[in-house]
Design an enzyme around this catalytic site. Structure first.
Site, PDB file in Angstrom:
ATOM      1  N   CYS A   1      37.385 -27.986 -51.154  1.00  0.00           N
ATOM      2  CA  CYS A   1      34.869 -28.701 -51.235  1.00  0.00           C
ATOM      3  C   CYS A   1      35.058 -29.935 -50.437  1.00  0.00           C
ATOM      4  O   CYS A   1      34.491 -30.382 -49.301  1.00  0.00           O
ATOM      5  CB  CYS A   1      34.897 -29.966 -52.021  1.00  0.00           C
TER       6      CYS A   1
ATOM      7  N   HIS B   1      29.975 -30.664 -59.999  1.00  0.00           N
ATOM      8  CA  HIS B   1      29.640 -31.282 -59.250  1.00  0.00           C
ATOM      9  C   HIS B   1      28.593 -29.608 -59.237  1.00  0.00           C
ATOM     10  O   HIS B   1      29.617 -28.738 -57.998  1.00  0.00           O
ATOM     11  CB  HIS B   1      30.262 -31.426 -58.164  1.00  0.00           C
TER      12      HIS B   1
ATOM     13  N   GLN C   1      28.150 -28.822 -54.957  1.00  0.00           N
ATOM     14  CA  GLN C   1      29.107 -27.888 -54.659  1.00  0.00           C
ATOM     15  C   GLN C   1      29.152 -26.275 -55.563  1.00  0.00           C
ATOM     16  O   GLN C   1      30.193 -25.479 -54.606  1.00  0.00           O
ATOM     17  CB  GLN C   1      30.319 -28.759 -55.118  1.00  0.00           C
TER      18      GLN C   1
ATOM     19  N   ARG D   1      27.009 -25.900 -48.267  1.00  0.00           N
ATOM     20  CA  ARG D   1      26.582 -26.821 -48.395  1.00  0.00           C
ATOM     21  C   ARG D   1      24.803 -27.075 -48.020  1.00  0.00           C
ATOM     22  O   ARG D   1      23.606 -27.344 -49.153  1.00  0.00           O
ATOM     23  CB  ARG D   1      27.012 -28.141 -48.618  1.00  0.00           C
TER      24      ARG D   1
ATOM     25  N   ARG E   1      24.133 -39.341 -56.350  1.00  0.00           N
ATOM     26  CA  ARG E   1      25.842 -39.260 -57.257  1.00  0.00           C
ATOM     27  C   ARG E   1      25.433 -40.123 -58.234  1.00  0.00           C
ATOM     28  O   ARG E   1      25.544 -41.252 -57.490  1.00  0.00           O
ATOM     29  CB  ARG E   1      26.069 -38.741 -55.846  1.00  0.00           C
TER      30      ARG E   1
ATOM     31  N   ASP F   1      41.451 -29.544 -54.561  1.00  0.00           N
ATOM     32  CA  ASP F   1      40.696 -30.424 -54.595  1.00  0.00           C
ATOM     33  C   ASP F   1      41.646 -31.559 -54.334  1.00  0.00           C
ATOM     34  O   ASP F   1      42.053 -31.412 -55.292  1.00  0.00           O
ATOM     35  CB  ASP F   1      39.254 -30.809 -55.227  1.00  0.00           C
TER      36      ASP F   1
HETATM   37  N1   CP Z   1      32.259 -32.022 -51.127  1.00  0.00           N
HETATM   38  C1   CP Z   1      31.589 -33.195 -51.382  1.00  0.00           C
HETATM   39  O1   CP Z   1      30.678 -33.146 -51.729  1.00  0.00           O
HETATM   40  O2   CP Z   1      31.816 -33.807 -50.259  1.00  0.00           O
HETATM   41  P1   CP Z   1      30.871 -35.527 -49.745  1.00  0.00           P
HETATM   42  O3   CP Z   1      32.189 -36.173 -51.154  1.00  0.00           O
HETATM   43  O4   CP Z   1      31.263 -36.236 -48.331  1.00  0.00           O
HETATM   44  O5   CP Z   1      29.588 -35.263 -50.210  1.00  0.00           O
HETATM   45  N1  NVA Z   2      36.673 -34.405 -57.205  1.00  0.00           N
HETATM   46  C1  NVA Z   2      36.412 -34.897 -56.012  1.00  0.00           C
HETATM   47  C2  NVA Z   2      35.418 -33.919 -54.970  1.00  0.00           C
HETATM   48  C3  NVA Z   2      34.791 -35.310 -53.864  1.00  0.00           C
HETATM   49  C4  NVA Z   2      33.570 -33.779 -53.419  1.00  0.00           C
HETATM   50  C5  NVA Z   2      35.634 -36.189 -56.214  1.00  0.00           C
HETATM   51  O1  NVA Z   2      35.183 -36.510 -57.725  1.00  0.00           O
HETATM   52  O2  NVA Z   2      35.921 -37.853 -56.157  1.00  0.00           O
END
Ligand code: CP
Ligand code: NVA
Length: 309
Positions: A266, A129, A132, A294, A102, A224
């Site tokens: 999400c 993502h 997701q 997930r 990430r 989101d």
């Molecule tokens: N939706 C999602 O990716 O959640 P986290 O940021 O908690 O991993």
């Molecule tokens: N769009 C959000 C998604 C989190 C899972 C972010 O990037 O923070």
């Protein structure tokens, strides 16, 4: 499939195969447990940002399949700072069987994949993502029993999550509408790539700015956060732009004209901003099954990339 960096890198049939594999692994798990197809395998999980779902669902997914996951926190590696991204990829991939990362900058995911000798999975970047997106399309298929022609309306920021939904929807014949304020539309290159993929499946990809109009006839309304991780300095300005027009609330659900409209997010949610608690906790909400899924969807990724299934 050597890596999983973007849903747009897959063919439509590779994407649907993953949905089917997720479904069979979920059923197998419910019937008593999965076969240990990843016995002796390790996944390194490299995080530059916080996480609940991604971290725990990948870790539990590895465990269910007989493997092991190694969490590397944002303070440890210093990706591209303490050490070059390429060197991190070379070293890490000599120890483990797969890397899930990430990151802030999507270029770092591409660089990790380029220099890694093992599969790399994108666990969220500023661009997309995909884990997701895979989960979300899986969840919609499970809830509605179909994908072709399903109208999915994303209301909010044209962000990383919206990008993966557009690619997933394009692969599966869905009608995806991304409804944002002016200036917060998805990247035009994402829109044209999604439309290119859509040609093969009969999917449509539309942009809109008026949530009340966009949600009309929706099967699923998705939202989101308005401020993604890394954009915290813009939070106040974004709040002013998005609130109250882009909030998913009972009134917006009613505007869909569909008494069975489903709602997705999400997570994490900022209750009272992009979604009300009334909606998040209602019978329309798929939020909790979506979060659970997930784990099932990612097990399909792990089984395919690390287990050769
Ligand atoms: N939706 C999602 O990716 O959640 P986290 O940021 O908690 O991993
Ligand atoms: N769009 C959000 C998604 C989190 C899972 C972010 O990037 O923070």
């Amino acid at each position: 499939m050597n890596h999983f960096l973007s849903i747009a890198d897959l063919t439509s049939s590779e994407f649907i195969d993953l949905l089917d594999l997720a479904d069979s692994l979920k059923r197998e798990w419910a019937a008593g447990g999965n076969r240990p197809i990843l016995a002796g395998k390790t996944l390194a999980m490299l995080f530059q940002k916080p996480s609940l779902r991604t971290r725990v669902s990948f870790e539990m997914g590895m465990q269910h399949l007989g493997g092991h996951a190694l969490y590397i926190s944002p303070n440890e590696v210093g990706l591209g700072k303490r050490e070059s991204v390429a060197d991190v990829a070379r070293v890490l991939s000599s120890y483990v069987d797969g890397i899930m990362a990430r990151v802030f900058d999507h270029a770092h995911i591409l660089e990790l994949a380029e220099h890694s000798s093992v599969p790399v999975i994108n666990g969220l970047s500023d661009y997309n993502h995909p884990a997701q997106g895979l989960t979300d399309i899986f969840t919609i298929r499970e809830a509605l029993g179909r994908l072709q022609g399903v109208r999915l309306v994303f209301v909010g920021d044209g962000n990383n999550v919206a990008t993966s939904l557009m690619f997933g929807g394009a692969h599966t014949g869905m009608h995806v509408v991304v409804c944002t304020p002016q200036g917060f539309e998805p990247d035009p290159q994402v829109v044209s790539r999604a439309r290119e993929l859509a040609q093969a499946t009969g999917a449509t990809i539309e942009l809109d700015h008026d949530p009340r109009q966009a949600v009309r006839g929706a099967d699923v309304i998705y939202t989101d956060v308005w401020t993604s991780m890394g954009q915290e300095a813009e939070a106040q300005r974004r709040l002013q732009v998005f609130s109250p027009t882009y909030q998913v609330n009972a009134e917006l659900l009613a505007a869909s004209g569909n008494p069975d409209v489903r709602v997705m997010h999400c997570l994490p949610a900022h209750r009272g901003e992009e979604i009300t608690s009334e909606v998040a906790d209602s019978s329309h909400s798929l939020l909790w099954i979506q979060a659970e899924n997930r784990m099932h969807a990612q097990k399909a990724l792990l089984a395919r990339l690390l287990g050769g299934l």
